[in-house]
Design a protein around this motif. Structure first.
Motif, PDB file in Angstrom:
ATOM      1  N   ILE A 117      -8.077  25.121  10.815  1.00 14.00           N
ATOM      2  CA  ILE A 117      -7.629  24.833   9.441  1.00 14.00           C
ATOM      3  C   ILE A 117      -6.227  24.244   9.459  1.00 14.00           C
ATOM      4  O   ILE A 117      -5.369  24.669  10.229  1.00 14.00           O
ATOM      5  N   GLU A 118      -6.010  23.256   8.576  1.00 11.92           N
ATOM      6  CA  GLU A 118      -4.691  22.675   8.397  1.00 11.92           C
ATOM      7  C   GLU A 118      -4.303  22.793   6.925  1.00 11.92           C
ATOM      8  O   GLU A 118      -5.136  22.564   6.047  1.00 11.92           O
ATOM      9  N   ILE A 119      -3.051  23.117   6.680  1.00 11.23           N
ATOM     10  CA  ILE A 119      -2.558  23.245   5.308  1.00 11.23           C
ATOM     11  C   ILE A 119      -1.897  21.933   4.896  1.00 11.23           C
ATOM     12  O   ILE A 119      -1.037  21.427   5.612  1.00 11.23           O
ATOM     13  N   ARG A 120      -2.286  21.391   3.764  1.00 12.41           N
ATOM     14  CA  ARG A 120      -1.673  20.164   3.246  1.00 12.41           C
ATOM     15  C   ARG A 120      -1.086  20.432   1.862  1.00 12.41           C
ATOM     16  O   ARG A 120      -1.623  21.258   1.119  1.00 12.41           O
ATOM     17  N   VAL A 121      -0.029  19.686   1.545  1.00 15.25           N
ATOM     18  CA  VAL A 121       0.667  19.903   0.282  1.00 15.25           C
ATOM     19  C   VAL A 121       0.517  18.684  -0.622  1.00 15.25           C
ATOM     20  O   VAL A 121       0.704  17.548  -0.169  1.00 15.25           O
ATOM     21  N   GLY A 122       0.162  18.906  -1.878  1.00 15.80           N
ATOM     22  CA  GLY A 122       0.025  17.838  -2.854  1.00 15.80           C
ATOM     23  C   GLY A 122       1.384  17.262  -3.225  1.00 15.80           C
ATOM     24  O   GLY A 122       2.407  17.634  -2.655  1.00 15.80           O
ATOM     25  N   ALA A 123       1.398  16.351  -4.186  1.00 15.81           N
ATOM     26  CA  ALA A 123       2.656  15.699  -4.520  1.00 15.81           C
ATOM     27  C   ALA A 123       2.845  15.563  -6.029  1.00 15.81           C
ATOM     28  O   ALA A 123       3.389  14.585  -6.519  1.00 15.81           O
ATOM     29  N   GLY A 124       2.345  16.569  -6.770  1.00 12.49           N
ATOM     30  CA  GLY A 124       2.623  16.606  -8.193  1.00 12.49           C
ATOM     31  C   GLY A 124       1.759  15.683  -9.016  1.00 12.49           C
ATOM     32  O   GLY A 124       2.269  14.897  -9.816  1.00 12.49           O
TER      33      GLY A 124
ATOM     34  N   GLU B  30       0.831  -1.209   0.000  1.00 16.64           N
ATOM     35  CA  GLU B  30       0.000   0.000   0.000  1.00 16.64           C
ATOM     36  C   GLU B  30       0.867   1.262   0.000  1.00 16.64           C
ATOM     37  O   GLU B  30       0.631   2.194  -0.762  1.00 16.64           O
ATOM     38  N   VAL B  31       1.848   1.286   0.880  1.00 18.17           N
ATOM     39  CA  VAL B  31       2.714   2.468   0.976  1.00 18.17           C
ATOM     40  C   VAL B  31       3.489   2.649  -0.324  1.00 18.17           C
ATOM     41  O   VAL B  31       3.622   3.762  -0.830  1.00 18.17           O
ATOM     42  N   HIS B  32       3.955   1.539  -0.867  1.00 14.82           N
ATOM     43  CA  HIS B  32       4.673   1.590  -2.135  1.00 14.82           C
ATOM     44  C   HIS B  32       3.762   2.135  -3.233  1.00 14.82           C
ATOM     45  O   HIS B  32       4.159   2.984  -4.044  1.00 14.82           O
ATOM     46  N   GLY B  33       2.513   1.660  -3.242  1.00 16.43           N
ATOM     47  CA  GLY B  33       1.543   2.108  -4.237  1.00 16.43           C
ATOM     48  C   GLY B  33       1.321   3.612  -4.177  1.00 16.43           C
ATOM     49  O   GLY B  33       1.222   4.279  -5.203  1.00 16.43           O
ATOM     50  N   VAL B  34       1.264   4.150  -2.989  1.00 19.39           N
ATOM     51  CA  VAL B  34       1.058   5.591  -2.828  1.00 19.39           C
ATOM     52  C   VAL B  34       2.313   6.351  -3.273  1.00 19.39           C
ATOM     53  O   VAL B  34       2.247   7.313  -4.036  1.00 19.39           O
ATOM     54  N   ALA B  35       3.463   5.889  -2.790  1.00 19.96           N
ATOM     55  CA  ALA B  35       4.707   6.598  -3.097  1.00 19.96           C
ATOM     56  C   ALA B  35       4.955   6.654  -4.604  1.00 19.96           C
ATOM     57  O   ALA B  35       5.513   7.637  -5.111  1.00 19.96           O
ATOM     58  N   THR B  36       4.551   5.606  -5.324  1.00 21.18           N
ATOM     59  CA  THR B  36       4.826   5.589  -6.764  1.00 21.18           C
ATOM     60  C   THR B  36       3.745   6.301  -7.581  1.00 21.18           C
ATOM     61  O   THR B  36       3.955   6.604  -8.740  1.00 21.18           O
ATOM     62  N   PHE B  37       2.590   6.569  -6.979  1.00 14.42           N
ATOM     63  CA  PHE B  37       1.519   7.232  -7.729  1.00 14.42           C
ATOM     64  C   PHE B  37       1.875   8.686  -8.032  1.00 14.42           C
ATOM     65  O   PHE B  37       1.558   9.202  -9.106  1.00 14.42           O
ATOM     66  N   TYR B  38       2.548   9.330  -7.101  1.00 12.36           N
ATOM     67  CA  TYR B  38       2.786  10.774  -7.210  1.00 12.36           C
ATOM     68  C   TYR B  38       4.130  11.097  -7.869  1.00 12.36           C
ATOM     69  O   TYR B  38       5.134  10.481  -7.556  1.00 12.36           O
ATOM     70  N   HIS B  39       4.079  12.087  -8.782  1.00 11.65           N
ATOM     71  CA  HIS B  39       5.294  12.456  -9.514  1.00 11.65           C
ATOM     72  C   HIS B  39       6.406  12.979  -8.594  1.00 11.65           C
ATOM     73  O   HIS B  39       7.579  12.900  -8.924  1.00 11.65           O
TER      74      HIS B  39
END
Ligand code: FMN
Ligand code: SF4
Ligand code: FES
Ligand code: FES
Lengths: 159, 522
Positions: free
Chosen positions: B263-270, A60-69
């Motif tokens: 409120i909490e600020i969260r950051v996306g990941a591209g 699961e963690v691997h799946g998340v880490a690899t989904f995002y650029h």
């Protein structure tokens, strides 16, 4: 199982990152960001520690880490240069800019220079579309890229 | 003893201004001040949005503010020599900033303070009308707040244009032990930067809008999900939330009322697709940013399965003025079913690029030719893309289209988050169509075959078209593919990619004809 000293260190530093964030609602992305900030990338060993701490499977963690650029499997170069390749920048010649930068640095997108000085990446919009074409060098924003700006950037990453 | 009066110099800290050298200008200004022994305060304001004049430096004089721009670090010494601190003449002098045509022609409701105040000063915010909306809201019944937002006619500014009040009503009507307000600050569309400008230039207005949404729906926790490409916005929002907590605007007793909201600020990941609301919720929960099927609606089962309002930054930031001035005041602006004002972002190859807030209804031609002043390159305008990477390309023949949700839909387009990219006559529309497919392939969440595979196939077929291989068959194939994507995709990434592709083919057929020159060049 005997862990390599390096792995032990990664595990300890990962655990330290996790301890500051695990009480957040939905802590996984913040933790991955924290780990990447700590190491410059997301090491495989870290995924295991995160999975344990959050009661998730490693897959699961691997799946998340690899989904995002954003999350890197390997460390980047000393500098990271992102060139915007989205439409507003295209209309101002981002293609030609990218070609020049690639030639000057001797690398393509998603590559790191052999001397480890810089990693080059495309980005799809930096919100600087009224100052196109644009770039980001280590978090610093640069607009209206031209030959002079490219020369400065290249000199900066080689320094 | 009278307090020392400091002169105030405004140098934007907005990332668009920074990208054009504002940091160097600020350093040079601080240095000049020190060397000349002048006591003056430098405020890092947001941008007024006239990026063709950035970095635009302003000074507070006895006659009001005076602007200079675009200023380079090398100009700073000369500005001091010219006595700019008291409004002295200089070749970069722009006079009263409110009189600059690009600024004077606007109707600034949502962006009323942006570029004027110190973004992280709550005192400044209140001195310019801030918190007036929230003060009224805390004294109202939740249903009355929802009614006022509904009556204002406000529709979601994130792209889909769904009525904001109706969404809030669903959340209010759904009982749960916990509810959330999620602000969508993923702003991934090319040509858009309105969300960024608000977060960097007037963060309290977003905080105020989210807090009102919380009180209106019974939600006590808010998240702002900001894309990672916006580090400056993240920093300013974090700082503003901190200030708002200390001042009791956020916390267990909002402005001393019995309402709790934080409120909490969260950051996306591209990931572009994380701007899609259900994908964003998955991402906040710590999952892959895959799109969820609806129903259930996020308003009923959203974040962590709880009722959730998810709104764009501009939707939420427009709420304080609606609460303060009333639904009718807001509704009186606009046309048809598009009420109020819209921050139009004019970008790309354009002379006067920037953010222009105005009532709905201006024609595309007025925006591009009159406000935008035509291309930056000086060449004729060939096409404009409206609504980001999923928006259609419009030719000059359609420049009479009024800026309105329904009018754009009638012409197979969309206004989306209101970004406009201008292209001059050197643009190759086949290349633009190919990019639309490529972007979809890069950013697809992978759930639907038409989006994931169709986009890659689309690129290949357009490449064949470019190479002049079976042009008629290839063109028919692209059209077919677009239909499959349009009707077989779960979300608008796969579903709307056909807009830029088909509009390019329909309006610029000459770019899709086999060109001997093109074949020869490849
Ligand atoms: C692929 C995709 C990307 C999107 N990106 C954004 C975005 O960056 N910001 C945004 O507010 N809405 C975005 N949306 C629209 C959201 O799904 C949703 O409609 C919006 O957040 C609702 O808020 P609003 O009603 O205030 O507009 C996107 C939709 C899709 C399909
Ligand atoms: S259309 Fe594309 S992005 Fe949207 S849900 Fe389907 S695969 Fe995911
Ligand atoms: S398109 Fe390049 S910054 Fe927005
Ligand atoms: S999941 Fe197969 S087509 Fe959508």
């Amino acid at each position: 199982m005997s862990l390599q000293p390096a792995s032990t260190e990664i595990a300890a530093r990962t655990a330290a990152v996790i301890s500051t964030m695990k009480d957040l609602e939905g802590p996984l992305l913040p933790i991955l960001h924290g780990v990447q900030e700590e190491f410059g990338y997301v090491p495989q060993e870290a995924l295991l520690v995160i999975a344990d701490a959050l009661n998730l499977s490693r897959a699961e963690v691997h799946g998340v880490a690899t989904f995002y650029h954003d999350y890197r499997k390997q460390p980047a170069g000393r500098h990271v240069l992102k060139l915007c390749q989205a439409e507003a920048c295209q209309s101002m010649g981002s293609d030609a800019i990218a070609a020049k930068v690639k030639q000057a640095l001797g690398i393509g997108f998603h590559e790191t220079a052999r001397d480890n000085s810089v990693t080059l990446e495309p980005v799809y919009c930096l919100g600087l579309c009224a100052c196109a074409p644009s770039a980001m060098l280590d978090g610093q924003v640069i607009g209206r890229l031209d030959d002079e700006a490219i020369d400065e950037i290249v000199a900066e990453v080689r320094r | 003893m009278s307090p020392t009066i400091y002169m105030t110099i405004y140098i934007p800290g907005d990332s668009g201004a920074l990208a054009l050298g504002a940091e160097k200008v600020a350093k040079a200004t601080a240095k000049e001040l020190a060397e000349r022994g002048i006591a003056a305060k430098i405020v890092r304001n947001g941008s007024r949005g006239a990026y063709f004049l950035e970095p635009m430096v302003e000074v507070e004089t006895t006659e009001g503010r005076r602007a200079y721009g675009p200023v380079k670090a090398a100009d700073v010494k000369g500005l001091f020599d010219a006595g700019f601190l008291t409004g002295g003449q200089h070749r970069l002098a722009l006079g009263d900033p409110e009189d600059i045509p690009f600024i004077a022609k606007q109707t600034r409701l949502t962006f009323a303070r942006c570029g004027i105040t110190d973004p992280v000063s709550l005192e400044d915010y209140e001195a310019h009308g801030g918190l007036d909306g929230l003060r009224k809201a805390v004294a109202m019944a939740p249903l009355d707040i929802v009614k006022q937002v509904t009556e204002s006619g406000l529709r979601g500014r994130g792209g889909a244009g769904f009525p904001t009040g109706i969404k809030w009503k669903t959340v209010l009507d759904t009982t749960a032990d916990r509810k959330y307000i999620v602000c969508n600050a993923d702003e991934g569309d090319s040509a858009t930067f309105a969300d960024r400008m608000i977060m960097e230039g007037d963060p309290f207005v977003l905080i105020e809008g989210m807090t009102i949404a919380g009180i209106a729906t019974g939600a006590t926790k808010g998240f702002v999900y900001i894309r990672s490409e916006y580090p400056h916005a993240v920093a300013t929002m974090n700082k503003a939330v901190e200030v708002a907590r200390k001042a009791g605007v956020l916390g267990a007793t909002v402005l001393g009322s019995p309402n709790a909201f934080d409120i909490e600020i969260r950051v996306g990941a591209g990931a572009y697709v994380c701007g899609e609301e259900t994908s964003l919720l998955n991402s906040l929960e710590g999952k892959r940013g895959v799109v969820r099927a609806k129903p259930p609606l996020p308003a009923i089962q959203g974040l962590f399965g709880k009722p959730t309002v998810i709104n764009n930054v501009i939707s939420l930031a427009s709420v304080p003025i609606i609460m303060d001035k009333g639904a009718v005041f807001y509704k009186d602006f606009g046309m048809g079913r598009s009420r109020g004002t819209i921050p139009i972002q004019i970008a790309g190859n354009v002379k006067h690029g920037g953010l222009f807030e105005i009532a709905f209804g201006l024609s595309l031609g007025e925006i591009v030719d009159e406000i935008g002043g035509g291309t930056r390159s000086g060449r004729p305008v060939k096409a404009v893309q409206v609504g980001g990477p999923l928006g259609a390309y419009f030719p000059r023949e359609l420049f009479d289209t009024p800026f309105d949700y329904e009018e754009f839909a009638k012409r197979d387009g969309l206004i989306g988050h209101a970004g406009i990219t201008v292209f001059d006559d050197t643009a190759d529309m086949l290349k633009q169509a190919r990019f639309a497919m490529e972007f979809c392939a890069i950013e697809s969440c992978g759930k639907c075959t038409p989006c994931r595979i169709g986009s890659t196939r689309g690129m290949e077929v357009i490449d064949r078209l470019a190479a002049g291989i079976e042009p008629e068959k290839s063109l028919a194939l692209v059209t077919d593919l677009c239909n499959t994507m349009k009707f077989g995709s779960l979300c608008a990434l796969g579903g709307f990619t056909p807009y830029p592709v088909m509009s390019a083919i329909t309006h610029f057929p000459e770019d899709f004809k086999p060109a001997p020159a093109r074949v020869a060049a490849e």
